[in-house]
Design a protein around this motif. Sequence first.
Motif, PDB file in Angstrom:
ATOM      1  N   TRP A  62      16.093  42.996  20.096  1.00 13.09           N
ATOM      2  CA  TRP A  62      16.574  41.642  20.412  1.00 13.09           C
ATOM      3  C   TRP A  62      17.732  41.260  19.493  1.00 13.09           C
ATOM      4  O   TRP A  62      18.730  40.699  19.916  1.00 13.09           O
ATOM      5  CB  TRP A  62      15.423  40.665  20.276  1.00 13.09           C
ATOM      6  CG  TRP A  62      15.748  39.217  20.475  1.00 13.09           C
ATOM      7  CD1 TRP A  62      15.599  38.222  19.558  1.00 13.09           C
ATOM      8  CD2 TRP A  62      16.251  38.581  21.654  1.00 13.09           C
ATOM      9  NE1 TRP A  62      15.974  37.005  20.085  1.00 13.09           N
ATOM     10  CE2 TRP A  62      16.384  37.201  21.373  1.00 13.09           C
ATOM     11  CE3 TRP A  62      16.603  39.038  22.921  1.00 13.09           C
ATOM     12  CZ2 TRP A  62      16.844  36.278  22.300  1.00 13.09           C
ATOM     13  CZ3 TRP A  62      17.067  38.114  23.853  1.00 13.09           C
ATOM     14  CH2 TRP A  62      17.188  36.770  23.538  1.00 13.09           C
ATOM     15  N   SER A 111      22.804  32.994  15.994  1.00 13.97           N
ATOM     16  CA  SER A 111      22.219  32.093  16.977  1.00 13.97           C
ATOM     17  C   SER A 111      23.108  30.888  17.237  1.00 13.97           C
ATOM     18  O   SER A 111      23.328  30.498  18.390  1.00 13.97           O
ATOM     19  CB  SER A 111      20.842  31.626  16.498  1.00 13.97           C
ATOM     20  OG  SER A 111      20.288  30.696  17.394  1.00 13.97           O
ATOM     21  N   ASP A 129      18.536  29.442  23.742  1.00 12.18           N
ATOM     22  CA  ASP A 129      18.220  30.569  22.862  1.00 12.18           C
ATOM     23  C   ASP A 129      16.718  30.572  22.623  1.00 12.18           C
ATOM     24  O   ASP A 129      16.036  29.566  22.874  1.00 12.18           O
ATOM     25  CB  ASP A 129      18.971  30.443  21.537  1.00 12.18           C
ATOM     26  CG  ASP A 129      19.015  31.758  20.765  1.00 12.18           C
ATOM     27  OD1 ASP A 129      18.760  32.815  21.370  1.00 12.18           O
ATOM     28  OD2 ASP A 129      19.288  31.718  19.549  1.00 12.18           O
ATOM     29  N   PHE A 130      16.217  31.706  22.129  1.00 10.79           N
ATOM     30  CA  PHE A 130      14.790  31.851  21.863  1.00 10.79           C
ATOM     31  C   PHE A 130      14.583  32.430  20.471  1.00 10.79           C
ATOM     32  O   PHE A 130      15.408  33.194  19.971  1.00 10.79           O
ATOM     33  CB  PHE A 130      14.136  32.787  22.896  1.00 10.79           C
ATOM     34  CG  PHE A 130      14.237  32.297  24.310  1.00 10.79           C
ATOM     35  CD1 PHE A 130      13.334  31.379  24.809  1.00 10.79           C
ATOM     36  CD2 PHE A 130      15.257  32.746  25.137  1.00 10.79           C
ATOM     37  CE1 PHE A 130      13.441  30.914  26.107  1.00 10.79           C
ATOM     38  CE2 PHE A 130      15.370  32.290  26.442  1.00 10.79           C
ATOM     39  CZ  PHE A 130      14.459  31.370  26.918  1.00 10.79           C
ATOM     40  N   ASN A 131      13.462  32.062  19.869  1.00 11.03           N
ATOM     41  CA  ASN A 131      13.070  32.608  18.576  1.00 11.03           C
ATOM     42  C   ASN A 131      11.802  33.425  18.782  1.00 11.03           C
ATOM     43  O   ASN A 131      10.797  32.898  19.261  1.00 11.03           O
ATOM     44  CB  ASN A 131      12.834  31.473  17.574  1.00 11.03           C
ATOM     45  CG  ASN A 131      12.480  31.976  16.192  1.00 11.03           C
ATOM     46  OD1 ASN A 131      12.672  33.149  15.866  1.00 11.03           O
ATOM     47  ND2 ASN A 131      11.949  31.088  15.364  1.00 11.03           N
ATOM     48  N   LEU A 132      11.866  34.702  18.433  1.00 15.95           N
ATOM     49  CA  LEU A 132      10.719  35.581  18.607  1.00 15.95           C
ATOM     50  C   LEU A 132       9.892  35.635  17.336  1.00 15.95           C
ATOM     51  O   LEU A 132      10.420  35.656  16.224  1.00 15.95           O
ATOM     52  CB  LEU A 132      11.170  36.996  18.964  1.00 15.95           C
ATOM     53  CG  LEU A 132      11.972  37.175  20.253  1.00 15.95           C
ATOM     54  CD1 LEU A 132      12.242  38.658  20.508  1.00 15.95           C
ATOM     55  CD2 LEU A 132      11.268  36.554  21.443  1.00 15.95           C
ATOM     56  N   ASN A 149       6.594  40.035  19.239  1.00 12.20           N
ATOM     57  CA  ASN A 149       7.699  39.676  20.149  1.00 12.20           C
ATOM     58  C   ASN A 149       7.378  38.475  21.033  1.00 12.20           C
ATOM     59  O   ASN A 149       7.961  38.296  22.101  1.00 12.20           O
ATOM     60  CB  ASN A 149       8.118  40.864  21.019  1.00 12.20           C
ATOM     61  CG  ASN A 149       8.635  42.017  20.184  1.00 12.20           C
ATOM     62  OD1 ASN A 149       9.260  41.804  19.157  1.00 12.20           O
ATOM     63  ND2 ASN A 149       8.361  43.241  20.617  1.00 12.20           N
ATOM     64  N   GLN A 150       6.450  37.643  20.582  1.00 10.96           N
ATOM     65  CA  GLN A 150       6.108  36.418  21.306  1.00 10.96           C
ATOM     66  C   GLN A 150       7.215  35.389  21.110  1.00 10.96           C
ATOM     67  O   GLN A 150       7.724  35.210  19.992  1.00 10.96           O
ATOM     68  CB  GLN A 150       4.796  35.857  20.775  1.00 10.96           C
ATOM     69  CG  GLN A 150       4.375  34.527  21.401  1.00 10.96           C
ATOM     70  CD  GLN A 150       3.172  33.917  20.710  1.00 10.96           C
ATOM     71  OE1 GLN A 150       2.811  34.300  19.594  1.00 10.96           O
ATOM     72  NE2 GLN A 150       2.539  32.958  21.357  1.00 10.96           N
ATOM     73  N   ILE A 151       7.612  34.718  22.185  1.00 14.41           N
ATOM     74  CA  ILE A 151       8.563  33.609  22.058  1.00 14.41           C
ATOM     75  C   ILE A 151       7.821  32.422  21.468  1.00 14.41           C
ATOM     76  O   ILE A 151       6.876  31.904  22.065  1.00 14.41           O
ATOM     77  CB  ILE A 151       9.178  33.235  23.415  1.00 14.41           C
ATOM     78  CG1 ILE A 151      10.017  34.396  23.957  1.00 14.41           C
ATOM     79  CG2 ILE A 151      10.065  31.996  23.265  1.00 14.41           C
ATOM     80  CD1 ILE A 151      10.578  34.152  25.344  1.00 14.41           C
ATOM     81  N   GLU A 170       9.639  29.672  19.902  1.00 11.08           N
ATOM     82  CA  GLU A 170      10.460  28.471  20.002  1.00 11.08           C
ATOM     83  C   GLU A 170      11.601  28.694  20.982  1.00 11.08           C
ATOM     84  O   GLU A 170      12.033  29.840  21.194  1.00 11.08           O
ATOM     85  CB  GLU A 170      11.076  28.110  18.637  1.00 11.08           C
ATOM     86  CG  GLU A 170      10.089  27.642  17.602  1.00 11.08           C
ATOM     87  CD  GLU A 170      10.755  27.416  16.263  1.00 11.08           C
ATOM     88  OE1 GLU A 170      10.642  26.300  15.735  1.00 11.08           O
ATOM     89  OE2 GLU A 170      11.382  28.369  15.746  1.00 11.08           O
ATOM     90  N   MET A 171      12.095  27.610  21.543  1.00  8.97           N
ATOM     91  CA  MET A 171      13.244  27.674  22.439  1.00  8.97           C
ATOM     92  C   MET A 171      14.208  26.550  22.100  1.00  8.97           C
ATOM     93  O   MET A 171      13.788  25.408  21.892  1.00  8.97           O
ATOM     94  CB  MET A 171      12.805  27.523  23.902  1.00  8.97           C
ATOM     95  CG  MET A 171      13.959  27.464  24.891  1.00  8.97           C
ATOM     96  SD  MET A 171      13.411  27.338  26.622  1.00  8.97           S
ATOM     97  CE  MET A 171      12.944  25.592  26.680  1.00  8.97           C
TER      98      MET A 171
END
Length: 247
Positions: free
Chosen positions: A5, A32, A225-228, A232-234, A236-237
């Motif tokens: 990622w 980011s 954007d996403f924070n893993l 590898n779970q998302i 935050e967005m």
Amino acid sequence: MNLNWTLYRLLSLFSDKSSYSQLLRYKHISVSSFLILRKLHALVPELKTIVDVGANQGQFCIAARHRFPQAAIHSYEPVPDTFKVLSSNVGKAGNIQLNQLALGHEEGVIPFHQNKYSHVSSILKVSSENDQSKYNIGVEKVIEVPISTLDRQFNHQKSQGPVLLKLDVQGYEKSVLEGGPEFVKQVDFILIEMPFVQLYENQLSFTEINDYLNSIGFTLRQPMDFNLGKGNQIIEMDALYQRTPGQ
């Protein structure tokens, strides 16, 4: 964060020579922020006022200055140590106004949990259920910081539009919005970080924040954007909300 990622995000940045050159120019500036601002500029080519709440070390406001050079930028960061870095990174940019303040629904001073990893410092305490990396590096100290409201800061003055309100305050987003009912009437877009897991005590869920934004006249425009996290779970967005037509 997953290595694949991270590499994907870096490679996508290489395709934009202008953003890449700016990233190399400044210290402490995140990939980011540049990716989000690139998407934002494609969706919203013009902004005249940007209110950056939770400025940290200047990652967002410097990228915003690059993408929206004509915008007046108001940045808020309450932690003294972090504010010093922010001031150094921003330098003498004439269109960025720095404020050493937290924003919320009240005036005065408030306890603040300063984490060794400054990105996750918050008025809220890290949840005991949060087992994500970096959040549990440890609280360096609890300090008191000055806090104000959006309405007090802008004193009911008209801001030049279009107006973007960016919120990255680690679970305190609703309180910031509650402190600015008059100012929010001027806002055209809200860029907000939203959780999918419980990261802080008393933090609202994604659904609760979305419902609240809908209730004050904003509709989800696009994920940005996403924070893993672990596995590898998302977790935050970053999402862009736009004022609902007719609101």
